[in-house]
Design an enzyme around this catalytic site. Structure first.
Site, PDB file in Angstrom:
ATOM      1  N   ARG A  41       0.818  -1.211   0.000  1.00 47.43           N
ATOM      2  CA  ARG A  41       0.000   0.000   0.000  1.00 47.43           C
ATOM      3  C   ARG A  41       0.848   1.256   0.000  1.00 47.43           C
ATOM      4  O   ARG A  41       0.303   2.350  -0.104  1.00 47.43           O
ATOM      5  CB  ARG A  41      -0.842   0.025   1.274  1.00 47.43           C
ATOM      6  CG  ARG A  41      -2.270  -0.460   1.099  1.00 47.43           C
ATOM      7  CD  ARG A  41      -2.865  -0.491   2.488  1.00 47.43           C
ATOM      8  NE  ARG A  41      -4.272  -0.277   2.547  1.00 47.43           N
ATOM      9  CZ  ARG A  41      -5.172  -1.240   2.595  1.00 47.43           C
ATOM     10  NH1 ARG A  41      -4.813  -2.494   2.460  1.00 47.43           N
ATOM     11  NH2 ARG A  41      -6.448  -0.954   2.745  1.00 47.43           N
ATOM     12  N   ARG A  61     -21.946  -0.205   2.656  1.00 50.43           N
ATOM     13  CA  ARG A  61     -21.369  -1.433   3.232  1.00 50.43           C
ATOM     14  C   ARG A  61     -21.358  -1.346   4.763  1.00 50.43           C
ATOM     15  O   ARG A  61     -21.563  -2.342   5.456  1.00 50.43           O
ATOM     16  CB  ARG A  61     -19.935  -1.636   2.714  1.00 50.43           C
ATOM     17  CG  ARG A  61     -19.318  -2.935   3.202  1.00 50.43           C
ATOM     18  CD  ARG A  61     -17.979  -3.192   2.562  1.00 50.43           C
ATOM     19  NE  ARG A  61     -16.909  -2.449   3.208  1.00 50.43           N
ATOM     20  CZ  ARG A  61     -15.641  -2.443   2.782  1.00 50.43           C
ATOM     21  NH1 ARG A  61     -15.305  -3.105   1.705  1.00 50.43           N
ATOM     22  NH2 ARG A  61     -14.729  -1.772   3.426  1.00 50.43           N
ATOM     23  N   ARG A  65     -18.599  -3.213   9.901  1.00 47.58           N
ATOM     24  CA  ARG A  65     -17.174  -3.311  10.223  1.00 47.58           C
ATOM     25  C   ARG A  65     -16.770  -2.174  11.142  1.00 47.58           C
ATOM     26  O   ARG A  65     -17.247  -1.054  11.007  1.00 47.58           O
ATOM     27  CB  ARG A  65     -16.349  -3.204   8.934  1.00 47.58           C
ATOM     28  CG  ARG A  65     -15.902  -4.521   8.409  1.00 47.58           C
ATOM     29  CD  ARG A  65     -15.294  -4.393   7.034  1.00 47.58           C
ATOM     30  NE  ARG A  65     -14.158  -3.476   6.969  1.00 47.58           N
ATOM     31  CZ  ARG A  65     -13.285  -3.464   5.964  1.00 47.58           C
ATOM     32  NH1 ARG A  65     -13.426  -4.315   4.963  1.00 47.58           N
ATOM     33  NH2 ARG A  65     -12.293  -2.613   5.939  1.00 47.58           N
TER      34      ARG A  65
HETATM   35  P1  AMP Z   1      -8.632  -3.493   3.746  1.00 45.75           P
HETATM   36  O1  AMP Z   1      -9.567  -4.598   4.062  1.00 45.75           O
HETATM   37  O2  AMP Z   1      -7.627  -3.868   2.679  1.00 45.75           O
HETATM   38  O3  AMP Z   1      -9.338  -2.195   3.433  1.00 45.75           O
HETATM   39  O4  AMP Z   1      -7.760  -3.222   5.059  1.00 45.75           O
HETATM   40  C1  AMP Z   1      -8.362  -2.821   6.260  1.00 45.75           C
HETATM   41  C2  AMP Z   1      -7.340  -2.152   7.164  1.00 45.75           C
HETATM   42  O5  AMP Z   1      -6.275  -3.074   7.459  1.00 45.75           O
HETATM   43  C3  AMP Z   1      -6.636  -0.940   6.559  1.00 45.75           C
HETATM   44  O6  AMP Z   1      -7.390   0.251   6.703  1.00 45.75           O
HETATM   45  C4  AMP Z   1      -5.347  -0.909   7.376  1.00 45.75           C
HETATM   46  O7  AMP Z   1      -5.593  -0.384   8.682  1.00 45.75           O
HETATM   47  C5  AMP Z   1      -5.014  -2.382   7.544  1.00 45.75           C
HETATM   48  N1  AMP Z   1      -4.168  -2.840   6.433  1.00 45.75           N
HETATM   49  C6  AMP Z   1      -4.511  -3.672   5.428  1.00 45.75           C
HETATM   50  N2  AMP Z   1      -3.504  -3.839   4.583  1.00 45.75           N
HETATM   51  C7  AMP Z   1      -2.466  -3.091   5.061  1.00 45.75           C
HETATM   52  C8  AMP Z   1      -1.146  -2.821   4.616  1.00 45.75           C
HETATM   53  N3  AMP Z   1      -0.669  -3.333   3.471  1.00 45.75           N
HETATM   54  N4  AMP Z   1      -0.376  -2.017   5.373  1.00 45.75           N
HETATM   55  C9  AMP Z   1      -0.830  -1.480   6.516  1.00 45.75           C
HETATM   56  N5  AMP Z   1      -2.072  -1.660   6.973  1.00 45.75           N
HETATM   57  C10 AMP Z   1      -2.905  -2.460   6.256  1.00 45.75           C
END
Ligand code: AMP
Length: 203
Positions: free
Chosen positions: A98, A137, A143
Site C-alpha cells: 500500500r 457497506r 465493520r
Molecule cells: P482493507 O480490508 O484492505 O481495506 O484493510 C483494512 C485495514 O487493514 C486498513 O485500513 C489498514 O488499517 C489495515 N491494512 C490492510 N492492509 C495493510 C497494509 N498493506 N499495510 C498497513 N495496513 C494495512
C-alpha cells in the site's frame, strides 16, 4: 533463469484500488479463475482480530482509526504468507503493498525466491462513488472501521500513500487500469478480458 522461474512458479498478481473500489470481490473471482490463493492483508488482520491473537490486538488499534498497521508488523506477516507452499501455483495480493516502502520490501522478498510481480491491476473508481459504496457497506456489514470519519480518512490515506506506489508500477510497465464503474459483473467482464489478453486464462 527467467524461464526456469516461470516453470517453477505460477503468476504473481496484485490488485489495487481505493477502499470500496470492489477489489476484494474481484480478487476472489480472479483467484478462483486462476486457481491461486488470494492474499488479503485486511482479511488476515480481521481474522486475527476476531481470534484475539497478539497480532490482531496490535493491528486493531490502527485499523479502528483507519491508519496503516506498521510495516514492522505487516511486512513479516506477508513474507511468511508468501513462503507457504500454496503460493507456488501463483498468488494474488489484495491490500498489500500500500506504500512505496512496502512495494520495495515486496520486491526484495519475492526476489529472494526468484519471483516478481507479473501483473498489477488497478480498479479505478472516483472518490464520491467509493464513499457512497462504503457508507452502504457500513450499514450492511458493521465493520469497526466503516464509520464515516474513518472511511473519509482511509480514502485520504489511499490518495496520499498508495497513489505514489501506483505510479511506481506504472513506470515499470506493470500497471493495467480497469474501469471499476458499474456492477460486479460488468467490472468482472473487463478484468476477464485483461486476464485473457495477458495469457492468464482462456476465454
Ligand atoms: P482493507 O480490508 O484492505 O481495506 O484493510 C483494512 C485495514 O487493514 C486498513 O485500513 C489498514 O488499517 C489495515 N491494512 C490492510 N492492509 C495493510 C497494509 N498493506 N499495510 C498497513 N495496513 C494495512
Amino acid at each position: 533463469m527467467t524461464s526456469e522461474n516461470e516453470q517453477k512458479f505460477g503468476p504473481a498478481l496484485l490488485i489495487l484500488g481505493a477502499p470500496g473500489a470492489g477489489k476484494g470481490t474481484q480478487a476472489k473471482r480472479i483467484a478462483e479463475a486462476l486457481n491461486i490463493p488470494a492474499i488479503s492483508t485486511g482479511a488476515i488482520f480481521r481474522q486475527n482480530m476476531e481470534d484475539r491473537t497478539e497480532l490482531g490486538i496490535k493491528a486493531k488499534e490502527y485499523i479502528d482509526q483507519g491508519e496503516f498497521v506498521p510495516d514492522s508488523v505487516t511486512n513479516p506477516m506477508v513474507k511468511a504468507r508468501l513462503s507457504a507452499p500454496d503460493t507456488q501455483a501463483g498468488f494474488l495480493l489484495d491490500g498489500y503493498p500500500r506504500t512505496l516502502d512496502q512495494a520495495y520490501y515486496l520486491r526484495e522478498a519475492l526476489a529472494e525466491s526468484g519471483r516478481e510481480l507479473n501483473v498489477v491491476l488497478e480498479v479505478v473508481v472516483d472518490f464520491d462513488e467509493v464513499l457512497q459504496r462504503l457508507l452502504k457497506r457500513a450499514e450492511i456489514e458493521g465493520r469497526s472501521d466503516d464509520t464515516e470519519p474513518v472511511i473519509r480518512h482511509r480514502l485520504e490515506v489511499y490518495h496520499a500513500q498508495t497513489e505514489p506506489m501506483v505510479t511506481y508500477y506504472a513506470d515499470r510497465d506493470k500497471l493495467i487500469e480497469v474501469d471499476g464503474k458499474g456492477s460486479v459483473e460488468e467490472v468482472w467482464a473487463r478484468i476477464e478480458d485483461v486476464l485473457v489478453e495477458n495469457g492468464l486464462i482462456e476465454k
